[in-house]
Write a protein that holds these residues in place. Sequence first.
Motif, mmCIF file in Angstrom:
data_model
loop_
_atom_site.group_PDB
_atom_site.id
_atom_site.type_symbol
_atom_site.label_atom_id
_atom_site.label_comp_id
_atom_site.label_asym_id
_atom_site.label_seq_id
_atom_site.Cartn_x
_atom_site.Cartn_y
_atom_site.Cartn_z
ATOM 1 N N CYS A 141 -4.560 -4.348 4.380
ATOM 2 C CA CYS A 141 -4.958 -3.007 4.845
ATOM 3 C C CYS A 141 -6.149 -2.437 4.078
ATOM 4 C CB CYS A 141 -3.773 -2.049 4.816
ATOM 5 S SG CYS A 141 -3.346 -1.442 3.181
ATOM 6 N N HIS A 142 -6.503 -3.010 2.948
ATOM 7 C CA HIS A 142 -7.700 -2.555 2.234
ATOM 8 C C HIS A 142 -8.929 -3.373 2.628
ATOM 9 C CE1 HIS A 142 -5.445 -0.307 -1.213
ATOM 10 N NE2 HIS A 142 -4.987 -0.010 -0.018
ATOM 11 N N CYS B 249 0.833 -1.195 0.000
ATOM 12 C CA CYS B 249 0.000 0.000 0.000
ATOM 13 C C CYS B 249 0.875 1.256 0.000
ATOM 14 C CB CYS B 249 -0.882 -0.028 1.242
ATOM 15 S SG CYS B 249 -1.854 1.461 1.448
ATOM 16 N N VAL C 22 0.062 4.050 1.037
ATOM 17 C CA VAL C 22 -0.246 4.864 2.220
ATOM 18 C C VAL C 22 0.464 4.315 3.460
ATOM 19 C CG1 VAL C 22 -2.082 5.638 3.778
ATOM 20 C CG2 VAL C 22 -2.455 5.622 1.304
ATOM 21 N N CYS C 23 0.311 3.004 3.744
ATOM 22 C CA CYS C 23 0.822 2.467 5.007
ATOM 23 C C CYS C 23 1.981 1.489 4.827
ATOM 24 C CB CYS C 23 -0.297 1.798 5.792
ATOM 25 S SG CYS C 23 -0.860 0.246 5.095
HETATM 26 ZN ZN LIG Z 1 -2.481 0.660 3.557
#
Ligand SMILES: [Zn+2]
Length: 86
Positions: free
Chosen positions: A34-35, A24, A26-27
């Motif tokens: 995480c999605h 990801c 983002v993270c």
């Molecule tokens: Zn993520």
Amino acid sequence: MVEWDETERAWMLALQTYETARKCPVCGMDITFCHDQEKVHRAFKGADVETCFVGEMREQAMRRFADSGEVKAPNSQTTKLNMRNG
Ligand SMILES: [Zn+2]
């Protein structure tokens, strides 16, 4: 045997990166985790706020750069950490 030219090699590398990059943006975790809200909520009860001091250093560099002149591509510019000598 057919050799790939530089453009073909770059294209194949980009394709391979696209197909294998399951991280990801983002993270940094695997996006199959995480999605998925249910998996995330099953694993974590929340988050605490902490500071990444490397990120802080990079933000300060970008702020100095932005304040000093023209930023041509604000979402494409990055920073390089400079090692201390000695
Ligand atoms: Zn993520």
